[in-house]
Scaffold this motif. Structure first.
Motif, PDB file in Angstrom:
ATOM      1  N   SER A  72      36.716  46.660  34.784  1.00 29.09           N
ATOM      2  CA  SER A  72      36.551  47.007  33.376  1.00 29.09           C
ATOM      3  C   SER A  72      37.757  47.783  32.859  1.00 29.09           C
ATOM      4  CB  SER A  72      35.285  47.849  33.192  1.00 29.09           C
ATOM      5  OG  SER A  72      34.139  47.107  33.546  1.00 29.09           O
ATOM      6  N   GLY A  73      38.300  48.665  33.705  1.00 28.95           N
ATOM      7  CA  GLY A  73      39.481  49.421  33.312  1.00 28.95           C
ATOM      8  C   GLY A  73      40.683  48.522  33.081  1.00 28.95           C
ATOM      9  N   ALA A  74      40.844  47.500  33.934  1.00 27.09           N
ATOM     10  CA  ALA A  74      41.928  46.543  33.755  1.00 27.09           C
ATOM     11  C   ALA A  74      41.779  45.804  32.431  1.00 27.09           C
ATOM     12  CB  ALA A  74      41.958  45.555  34.918  1.00 27.09           C
ATOM     13  N   CYS A  75      40.542  45.412  32.105  1.00 24.57           N
ATOM     14  CA  CYS A  75      40.288  44.718  30.841  1.00 24.57           C
ATOM     15  C   CYS A  75      40.574  45.624  29.647  1.00 24.57           C
ATOM     16  CB  CYS A  75      38.840  44.241  30.793  1.00 24.57           C
ATOM     17  SG  CYS A  75      38.457  42.907  31.938  1.00 24.57           S
ATOM     18  N   ALA A  76      40.158  46.890  29.744  1.00 26.04           N
ATOM     19  CA  ALA A  76      40.403  47.834  28.655  1.00 26.04           C
ATOM     20  C   ALA A  76      41.899  48.000  28.415  1.00 26.04           C
ATOM     21  CB  ALA A  76      39.764  49.180  28.980  1.00 26.04           C
TER      22      ALA A  76
ATOM     23  N   GLY B 132      44.505  49.616  44.002  1.00 24.42           N
ATOM     24  CA  GLY B 132      43.512  48.917  44.814  1.00 24.42           C
ATOM     25  C   GLY B 132      43.605  47.406  44.767  1.00 24.42           C
ATOM     26  N   GLY B 133      44.486  46.855  43.938  1.00 25.40           N
ATOM     27  CA  GLY B 133      44.587  45.399  43.865  1.00 25.40           C
ATOM     28  C   GLY B 133      45.080  44.930  42.509  1.00 25.40           C
ATOM     29  N   THR B 134      45.183  43.627  42.375  1.00 22.58           N
ATOM     30  CA  THR B 134      45.724  43.010  41.170  1.00 22.58           C
ATOM     31  C   THR B 134      44.753  41.962  40.635  1.00 22.58           C
ATOM     32  OG1 THR B 134      47.992  43.344  41.945  1.00 22.58           O
ATOM     33  CG2 THR B 134      47.666  41.662  40.267  1.00 22.58           C
ATOM     34  N   VAL B 135      44.593  41.917  39.314  1.00 18.40           N
ATOM     35  CA  VAL B 135      43.708  40.936  38.684  1.00 18.40           C
ATOM     36  C   VAL B 135      44.418  40.265  37.525  1.00 18.40           C
ATOM     37  CG1 VAL B 135      41.525  42.033  39.299  1.00 18.40           C
ATOM     38  CG2 VAL B 135      42.710  42.712  37.206  1.00 18.40           C
ATOM     39  N   ALA B 136      43.827  39.174  37.072  1.00 16.58           N
ATOM     40  CA  ALA B 136      44.307  38.468  35.886  1.00 16.58           C
ATOM     41  C   ALA B 136      43.319  38.696  34.751  1.00 16.58           C
ATOM     42  CB  ALA B 136      44.445  36.978  36.168  1.00 16.58           C
TER      43      ALA B 136
ATOM     44  N   ALA C 214      39.931  56.606  40.642  1.00 20.64           N
ATOM     45  CA  ALA C 214      39.501  55.313  41.184  1.00 20.64           C
ATOM     46  C   ALA C 214      40.737  54.460  41.412  1.00 20.64           C
ATOM     47  CB  ALA C 214      38.547  54.613  40.221  1.00 20.64           C
ATOM     48  N   PRO C 215      40.855  53.850  42.599  1.00 17.68           N
ATOM     49  CA  PRO C 215      42.038  53.034  42.870  1.00 17.68           C
ATOM     50  C   PRO C 215      42.077  51.731  42.078  1.00 17.68           C
ATOM     51  CG  PRO C 215      40.479  52.881  44.684  1.00 17.68           C
ATOM     52  CD  PRO C 215      39.969  53.950  43.763  1.00 17.68           C
TER      53      PRO C 215
ATOM     54  N   MET D 132      12.361  44.802  58.594  1.00 20.85           N
ATOM     55  CA  MET D 132      13.693  45.375  58.563  1.00 20.85           C
ATOM     56  C   MET D 132      14.244  45.275  57.138  1.00 20.85           C
ATOM     57  SD  MET D 132      13.989  46.236  61.701  1.00 20.85           S
ATOM     58  CE  MET D 132      15.721  46.603  61.931  1.00 20.85           C
ATOM     59  N   THR D 133      15.028  46.279  56.756  1.00 19.16           N
ATOM     60  CA  THR D 133      15.659  46.290  55.449  1.00 19.16           C
ATOM     61  C   THR D 133      17.151  46.030  55.615  1.00 19.16           C
ATOM     62  OG1 THR D 133      14.043  47.860  54.575  1.00 19.16           O
ATOM     63  CG2 THR D 133      16.138  47.663  53.395  1.00 19.16           C
ATOM     64  N   THR D 134      17.656  45.028  54.903  1.00 19.79           N
ATOM     65  CA  THR D 134      19.054  44.636  55.034  1.00 19.79           C
ATOM     66  C   THR D 134      19.757  44.737  53.691  1.00 19.79           C
ATOM     67  OG1 THR D 134      18.518  43.105  56.827  1.00 19.79           O
ATOM     68  CG2 THR D 134      20.613  42.766  55.706  1.00 19.79           C
ATOM     69  N   LEU D 135      20.941  45.304  53.713  1.00 17.62           N
ATOM     70  CA  LEU D 135      21.813  45.334  52.553  1.00 17.62           C
ATOM     71  C   LEU D 135      23.047  44.486  52.858  1.00 17.62           C
ATOM     72  CD1 LEU D 135      21.766  49.161  51.714  1.00 17.62           C
ATOM     73  CD2 LEU D 135      20.236  47.385  50.845  1.00 17.62           C
ATOM     74  N   VAL D 136      23.666  43.949  51.827  1.00 18.53           N
ATOM     75  CA  VAL D 136      24.874  43.146  52.005  1.00 18.53           C
ATOM     76  C   VAL D 136      26.005  43.829  51.244  1.00 18.53           C
ATOM     77  CG1 VAL D 136      25.928  40.877  51.777  1.00 18.53           C
ATOM     78  CG2 VAL D 136      23.460  41.069  52.179  1.00 18.53           C
ATOM     79  N   LYS D 137      27.124  44.003  51.917  1.00 17.94           N
ATOM     80  CA  LYS D 137      28.246  44.733  51.320  1.00 17.94           C
ATOM     81  C   LYS D 137      29.408  43.794  51.025  1.00 17.94           C
ATOM     82  CE  LYS D 137      31.047  48.893  52.059  1.00 17.94           C
ATOM     83  NZ  LYS D 137      31.249  50.075  52.924  1.00 17.94           N
ATOM     84  N   TYR D 138      29.927  43.916  49.802  1.00 20.10           N
ATOM     85  CA  TYR D 138      31.080  43.140  49.365  1.00 20.10           C
ATOM     86  C   TYR D 138      32.166  44.073  48.858  1.00 20.10           C
ATOM     87  CZ  TYR D 138      28.790  38.531  49.432  1.00 20.10           C
ATOM     88  OH  TYR D 138      28.183  37.368  49.813  1.00 20.10           O
ATOM     89  N   HIS D 139      33.369  43.516  48.795  1.00 15.71           N
ATOM     90  CA  HIS D 139      34.527  44.255  48.326  1.00 15.71           C
ATOM     91  C   HIS D 139      35.225  43.432  47.246  1.00 15.71           C
ATOM     92  CE1 HIS D 139      38.876  45.206  48.402  1.00 15.71           C
ATOM     93  NE2 HIS D 139      38.500  46.430  48.684  1.00 15.71           N
ATOM     94  N   ALA D 140      35.614  44.106  46.158  1.00 17.00           N
ATOM     95  CA  ALA D 140      36.359  43.422  45.099  1.00 17.00           C
ATOM     96  C   ALA D 140      37.322  44.403  44.464  1.00 17.00           C
ATOM     97  CB  ALA D 140      35.411  42.859  44.038  1.00 17.00           C
ATOM     98  N   LEU D 141      38.598  44.161  44.673  1.00 19.26           N
ATOM     99  CA  LEU D 141      39.616  44.908  43.949  1.00 19.26           C
ATOM    100  C   LEU D 141      39.516  46.422  44.179  1.00 19.26           C
ATOM    101  CD1 LEU D 141      41.916  44.431  41.908  1.00 19.26           C
ATOM    102  CD2 LEU D 141      40.257  44.884  40.110  1.00 19.26           C
ATOM    103  N   GLY D 142      39.359  46.835  45.406  1.00 19.33           N
ATOM    104  CA  GLY D 142      39.297  48.256  45.677  1.00 19.33           C
ATOM    105  C   GLY D 142      37.918  48.854  45.499  1.00 19.33           C
ATOM    106  N   ASN D 143      36.975  48.098  44.963  1.00 19.60           N
ATOM    107  CA  ASN D 143      35.595  48.559  44.803  1.00 19.60           C
ATOM    108  C   ASN D 143      34.715  47.907  45.848  1.00 19.60           C
ATOM    109  OD1 ASN D 143      35.902  48.419  41.221  1.00 19.60           O
ATOM    110  ND2 ASN D 143      36.050  50.211  42.519  1.00 19.60           N
ATOM    111  N   ASP D 144      33.844  48.695  46.491  1.00 24.41           N
ATOM    112  CA  ASP D 144      32.857  48.111  47.397  1.00 24.41           C
ATOM    113  C   ASP D 144      31.463  48.454  46.896  1.00 24.41           C
ATOM    114  OD1 ASP D 144      33.212  50.799  47.975  1.00 24.41           O
ATOM    115  OD2 ASP D 144      33.023  50.577  50.138  1.00 24.41           O
ATOM    116  N   TYR D 145      30.598  47.441  46.927  1.00 25.81           N
ATOM    117  CA  TYR D 145      29.234  47.592  46.436  1.00 25.81           C
ATOM    118  C   TYR D 145      28.242  47.067  47.462  1.00 25.81           C
ATOM    119  CZ  TYR D 145      30.401  48.951  41.670  1.00 25.81           C
ATOM    120  OH  TYR D 145      30.837  49.646  40.555  1.00 25.81           O
TER     121      TYR D 145
END
Length: 291
Positions: free
Chosen positions: A225-229, A250-254, A220-221, A1-14
Protein backbone atom coordinates in the motif's frame (compact mmCIF):
# COMPACT_ATOMS: atom_id res chain seq x y z
CA UNK A 1 -4.74 -30.06 15.28
CA UNK A 2 -4.67 -26.38 14.38
CA UNK A 3 -2.58 -25.40 11.36
CA UNK A 4 -1.58 -21.99 10.09
CA UNK A 5 0.04 -21.29 6.72
CA UNK A 6 2.73 -18.64 6.42
CA UNK A 7 3.53 -16.65 3.29
CA UNK A 8 5.98 -13.90 2.46
CA UNK A 9 5.46 -10.98 0.09
CA UNK A 10 7.78 -8.05 -0.37
CA UNK A 11 9.28 -8.04 3.10
CA UNK A 12 5.92 -8.73 4.76
CA UNK A 13 5.06 -12.11 6.26
CA UNK A 14 1.51 -13.07 7.16
CA UNK A 15 -0.14 -16.03 8.80
CA UNK A 16 -3.27 -17.37 7.12
CA UNK A 17 -5.65 -18.48 9.85
CA UNK A 18 -8.20 -20.59 7.98
CA UNK A 19 -11.29 -21.58 10.02
CA UNK A 20 -11.41 -24.80 7.97
CA UNK A 21 -8.05 -25.76 9.49
CA UNK A 22 -9.21 -25.13 13.06
CA UNK A 23 -7.85 -21.61 13.40
CA UNK A 24 -9.58 -19.51 16.09
CA UNK A 25 -10.86 -16.04 15.28
CA UNK A 26 -8.15 -13.57 16.35
CA UNK A 27 -8.59 -11.27 19.31
CA UNK A 28 -6.16 -8.48 20.20
CA UNK A 29 -4.07 -10.51 22.64
CA UNK A 30 -4.26 -13.69 20.52
CA UNK A 31 -2.97 -11.86 17.45
CA UNK A 32 -0.09 -10.38 19.42
CA UNK A 33 0.82 -13.81 20.77
CA UNK A 34 0.74 -15.41 17.33
CA UNK A 35 2.82 -12.66 15.73
CA UNK A 36 5.48 -12.48 18.45
CA UNK A 37 8.76 -13.58 16.86
CA UNK A 38 10.12 -15.24 20.01
CA UNK A 39 7.20 -16.68 21.95
CA UNK A 40 4.80 -17.10 19.03
CA UNK A 41 4.97 -18.04 15.38
CA UNK A 42 6.15 -14.63 14.19
CA UNK A 43 4.52 -12.47 11.51
CA UNK A 44 3.55 -8.96 10.50
CA UNK A 45 -0.10 -9.89 10.79
CA UNK A 46 -2.87 -12.46 10.51
CA UNK A 47 -5.27 -13.06 7.61
CA UNK A 48 -8.44 -14.66 8.97
CA UNK A 49 -10.52 -16.47 6.39
CA UNK A 50 -12.02 -17.43 4.10
CA UNK A 51 -15.11 -16.62 6.13
CA UNK A 52 -18.45 -18.25 5.34
CA UNK A 53 -20.38 -16.30 2.72
CA UNK A 54 -24.19 -16.59 2.79
CA UNK A 55 -25.46 -18.67 -0.11
CA UNK A 56 -21.99 -19.62 -1.35
CA UNK A 57 -21.98 -22.67 -3.58
CA UNK A 58 -19.80 -25.70 -2.93
CA UNK A 59 -16.57 -26.05 -4.86
CA UNK A 60 -14.19 -23.43 -6.25
CA UNK A 61 -15.42 -19.85 -5.77
CA UNK A 62 -14.55 -16.43 -7.09
CA UNK A 63 -15.59 -14.26 -4.10
CA UNK A 64 -14.21 -14.62 -0.55
CA UNK A 65 -14.51 -12.76 2.74
CA UNK A 66 -11.36 -12.07 4.78
CA UNK A 67 -10.28 -9.96 7.76
CA UNK A 68 -6.76 -8.53 8.15
CA UNK A 69 -5.11 -7.98 11.53
CA UNK A 70 -1.87 -6.12 12.25
CA UNK A 71 0.71 -7.64 14.58
CA UNK A 72 -0.43 -5.34 17.41
CA UNK A 73 -3.94 -6.80 17.23
CA UNK A 74 -5.56 -3.84 15.48
CA UNK A 75 -7.74 -4.62 12.48
CA UNK A 76 -6.72 -3.22 9.11
CA UNK A 77 -9.39 -2.30 6.55
CA UNK A 78 -7.23 -3.90 3.87
CA UNK A 79 -3.56 -4.51 3.15
CA UNK A 80 -2.20 -4.89 -0.37
CA UNK A 81 0.51 -7.44 0.41
CA UNK A 82 -1.73 -9.32 2.80
CA UNK A 83 -4.51 -9.62 0.24
CA UNK A 84 -2.09 -10.75 -2.47
CA UNK A 85 -0.88 -13.41 -0.04
CA UNK A 86 -4.43 -14.48 0.76
CA UNK A 87 -5.31 -14.83 -2.92
CA UNK A 88 -2.24 -17.00 -3.49
CA UNK A 89 -3.17 -19.14 -0.49
CA UNK A 90 -6.66 -19.72 -1.90
CA UNK A 91 -5.25 -20.68 -5.28
CA UNK A 92 -2.52 -22.99 -4.00
CA UNK A 93 -4.82 -24.75 -1.55
CA UNK A 94 -7.58 -25.60 -4.01
CA UNK A 95 -10.11 -23.05 -2.81
CA UNK A 96 -10.36 -21.41 -6.22
CA UNK A 97 -9.33 -22.12 -9.80
CA UNK A 98 -10.14 -18.64 -11.12
CA UNK A 99 -7.48 -16.43 -12.71
CA UNK A 100 -9.09 -13.45 -10.98
CA UNK A 101 -11.04 -13.40 -7.71
CA UNK A 102 -12.79 -10.85 -5.52
CA UNK A 103 -11.84 -10.43 -1.87
CA UNK A 104 -14.40 -8.76 0.39
CA UNK A 105 -12.86 -6.75 3.24
CA UNK A 106 -14.08 -4.12 5.73
CA UNK A 107 -12.34 -1.61 3.45
CA UNK A 108 -14.30 -2.69 0.37
CA UNK A 109 -14.05 -5.28 -2.39
CA UNK A 110 -10.80 -5.76 -4.27
CA UNK A 111 -9.95 -7.78 -7.35
CA UNK A 112 -6.81 -9.97 -7.25
CA UNK A 113 -5.04 -12.21 -9.76
CA UNK A 114 -3.36 -14.88 -7.57
CA UNK A 115 -0.66 -15.75 -10.08
CA UNK A 116 1.68 -18.65 -9.37
CA UNK A 117 5.10 -19.31 -7.80
CA UNK A 118 6.59 -18.30 -11.16
CA UNK A 119 4.44 -15.21 -11.75
CA UNK A 120 3.46 -12.13 -9.78
CA UNK A 121 0.25 -11.72 -7.81
CA UNK A 122 -1.57 -8.56 -8.90
CA UNK A 123 -4.14 -6.58 -6.92
CA UNK A 124 -6.45 -3.88 -8.24
CA UNK A 125 -6.77 -1.37 -5.41
CA UNK A 126 -9.19 0.85 -7.28
CA UNK A 127 -9.00 4.65 -7.36
CA UNK A 128 -7.17 6.58 -4.64
CA UNK A 129 -7.89 10.10 -3.44
CA UNK A 130 -5.69 12.84 -2.01
CA UNK A 131 -7.95 13.65 0.93
CA UNK A 132 -6.03 15.22 3.77
CA UNK A 133 -5.84 13.29 7.08
CA UNK A 134 -6.41 16.66 8.74
CA UNK A 135 -10.04 17.07 7.71
CA UNK A 136 -13.13 15.08 7.00
CA UNK A 137 -14.52 17.50 4.42
CA UNK A 138 -12.81 16.05 1.36
CA UNK A 139 -10.09 18.71 1.17
CA UNK A 140 -6.96 17.64 -0.70
CA UNK A 141 -3.37 17.95 0.44
CA UNK A 142 -0.93 17.94 -2.50
CA UNK A 143 2.70 19.12 -2.32
CA UNK A 144 2.12 21.16 0.85
CA UNK A 145 5.13 22.19 2.98
CA UNK A 146 5.06 20.47 6.36
CA UNK A 147 7.57 21.21 9.12
CA UNK A 148 8.38 17.83 10.67
CA UNK A 149 10.89 19.20 13.18
CA UNK A 150 12.65 22.54 13.70
CA UNK A 151 14.63 23.25 10.56
CA UNK A 152 13.23 20.29 8.59
CA UNK A 153 10.42 20.85 6.07
CA UNK A 154 9.13 18.29 3.58
CA UNK A 155 6.59 18.64 0.77
CA UNK A 156 3.73 16.33 1.69
CA UNK A 157 0.98 14.76 -0.41
CA UNK A 158 -1.90 12.86 1.15
CA UNK A 159 -3.10 9.62 -0.46
CA UNK A 160 -6.13 7.71 0.79
CA UNK A 161 -7.92 4.51 -0.21
CA UNK A 162 -9.35 3.31 3.08
CA UNK A 163 -6.09 3.86 4.96
CA UNK A 164 -4.54 7.36 5.13
CA UNK A 165 -0.99 7.83 3.83
CA UNK A 166 1.24 10.87 3.83
CA UNK A 167 3.97 10.86 1.17
CA UNK A 168 6.88 13.18 1.88
CA UNK A 169 9.16 14.12 -1.01
CA UNK A 170 12.81 14.13 0.15
CA UNK A 171 16.21 14.30 -1.54
CA UNK A 172 17.41 11.02 -0.04
CA UNK A 173 14.96 8.59 1.58
CA UNK A 174 16.82 6.68 4.30
CA UNK A 175 15.79 4.46 7.19
CA UNK A 176 17.42 6.92 9.59
CA UNK A 177 15.36 9.81 8.26
CA UNK A 178 12.16 7.74 8.42
CA UNK A 179 12.86 6.88 12.06
CA UNK A 180 13.62 10.51 12.86
CA UNK A 181 10.64 12.28 11.30
CA UNK A 182 8.12 9.47 10.76
CA UNK A 183 6.77 9.34 14.33
CA UNK A 184 6.23 13.09 14.39
CA UNK A 185 4.27 13.02 11.13
CA UNK A 186 2.08 10.15 12.36
CA UNK A 187 1.33 12.04 15.59
CA UNK A 188 1.06 15.49 13.98
CA UNK A 189 -1.46 17.50 15.97
CA UNK A 190 -3.24 18.79 12.88
CA UNK A 191 -4.24 15.31 11.70
CA UNK A 192 -7.53 13.79 12.77
CA UNK A 193 -6.41 10.46 11.24
CA UNK A 194 -2.98 8.98 11.93
CA UNK A 195 -1.41 8.29 8.52
CA UNK A 196 1.20 5.82 7.41
CA UNK A 197 4.26 7.73 6.20
CA UNK A 198 6.30 7.16 3.03
CA UNK A 199 9.50 9.10 2.38
CA UNK A 200 9.84 9.36 -1.39
CA UNK A 201 12.87 9.94 -3.61
CA UNK A 202 12.25 10.06 -7.36
CA UNK A 203 15.15 8.42 -9.20
CA UNK A 204 13.66 8.97 -12.68
CA UNK A 205 10.23 8.97 -14.33
CA UNK A 206 9.88 5.20 -14.00
CA UNK A 207 11.74 4.52 -10.76
CA UNK A 208 10.94 5.47 -7.16
CA UNK A 209 12.74 4.71 -3.90
CA UNK A 210 10.90 4.88 -0.59
CA UNK A 211 11.26 4.33 3.15
CA UNK A 212 8.23 3.61 5.33
CA UNK A 213 7.08 4.46 8.83
CA UNK A 214 3.73 2.82 9.65
CA UNK A 215 1.33 4.09 12.27
CA UNK A 216 0.80 0.64 13.81
CA UNK A 217 4.26 -0.96 13.65
CA UNK A 218 6.84 1.81 13.17
CA UNK A 219 9.61 1.23 10.66
CA UNK A 220 8.66 -1.20 7.89
CA UNK A 221 11.07 -2.52 5.26
CA UNK A 222 8.31 -2.72 2.66
CA UNK A 223 4.62 -2.07 2.09
CA UNK A 224 2.46 -2.72 -0.94
CA UNK A 225 0.00 0.00 0.00
CA UNK A 226 2.88 2.35 0.77
CA UNK A 227 4.39 1.70 -2.66
CA UNK A 228 1.04 2.50 -4.28
CA UNK A 229 0.67 5.69 -2.23
CA UNK A 230 4.13 6.86 -3.28
CA UNK A 231 3.40 6.10 -6.93
CA UNK A 232 0.07 7.98 -6.77
CA UNK A 233 1.69 11.02 -5.15
CA UNK A 234 4.58 11.14 -7.61
CA UNK A 235 2.21 10.81 -10.58
CA UNK A 236 -0.15 13.49 -9.25
CA UNK A 237 2.84 15.83 -8.84
CA UNK A 238 3.78 15.17 -12.49
CA UNK A 239 7.11 13.57 -11.59
CA UNK A 240 6.58 10.10 -13.10
CA UNK A 241 4.91 8.11 -15.84
CA UNK A 242 1.84 5.95 -15.17
CA UNK A 243 3.89 2.75 -14.68
CA UNK A 244 6.74 2.75 -12.18
CA UNK A 245 9.05 0.44 -10.28
CA UNK A 246 9.08 1.11 -6.54
CA UNK A 247 12.24 0.07 -4.69
CA UNK A 248 12.12 -0.61 -0.93
CA UNK A 249 14.60 -2.27 1.43
CA UNK A 250 12.33 -5.32 1.59
CA UNK A 251 11.82 -5.72 -2.15
CA UNK A 252 10.67 -4.20 -5.41
CA UNK A 253 7.19 -4.01 -6.96
CA UNK A 254 5.54 -2.66 -10.08
CA UNK A 255 2.73 -0.11 -9.78
CA UNK A 256 0.53 0.94 -12.68
CA UNK A 257 -1.99 3.78 -12.67
CA UNK A 258 -4.60 3.15 -15.36
CA UNK A 259 -6.33 5.75 -17.51
CA UNK A 260 -9.34 5.67 -15.19
CA UNK A 261 -6.96 6.16 -12.21
CA UNK A 262 -7.18 2.66 -10.79
CA UNK A 263 -4.01 1.45 -9.07
CA UNK A 264 -2.57 -2.00 -9.85
CA UNK A 265 0.18 -3.52 -7.68
CA UNK A 266 2.20 -6.53 -8.88
CA UNK A 267 4.91 -8.44 -7.07
CA UNK A 268 6.12 -11.86 -5.90
CA UNK A 269 4.46 -14.00 -3.23
CA UNK A 270 6.11 -17.10 -1.77
CA UNK A 271 5.08 -19.87 0.60
CA UNK A 272 7.15 -20.08 3.80
CA UNK A 273 5.55 -23.15 5.35
CA UNK A 274 2.80 -24.71 7.43
CA UNK A 275 2.79 -24.36 11.21
CA UNK A 276 1.07 -26.82 13.54
CA UNK A 277 0.20 -25.26 16.90
CA UNK A 278 0.45 -27.09 20.22
CA UNK A 279 -2.86 -27.73 21.96
CA UNK A 280 -1.79 -25.68 25.00
CA UNK A 281 -0.90 -22.78 22.73
CA UNK A 282 -4.29 -22.97 20.99
CA UNK A 283 -6.06 -23.01 24.35
CA UNK A 284 -4.22 -19.83 25.25
CA UNK A 285 -5.40 -18.22 22.02
CA UNK A 286 -9.01 -19.30 22.50
CA UNK A 287 -9.05 -17.76 25.98
CA UNK A 288 -8.94 -14.34 24.35
CA UNK A 289 -12.41 -13.30 23.08
CA UNK A 290 -12.59 -12.89 19.32
CA UNK A 291 -13.29 -9.48 17.84
Amino acid sequence: MTTLVKYHALGNDYLVADPALGAPAPGVAATRVLCDRRTGVGADGVLYGPLPAPGAAAGPQETFDVRVFNSDGSECARNANGLRIFARYLSEHGRTDREEITLRTPGGDVSVRPGSPDTAATIDLGPWTHHSPATGDGAELIGVPLETEPGTTVHATAVHNGVPHLVALVDDATAELAARIGPGIVAYAGFTERPNVELLTVEDRRTLRIQIWERAVGYAPASGSGACAAACAAHRLGLTDSSVTVIMPGGTVAVEITEDERVLLSGPVSLVGRVTLADAFVSRLRAEPAR
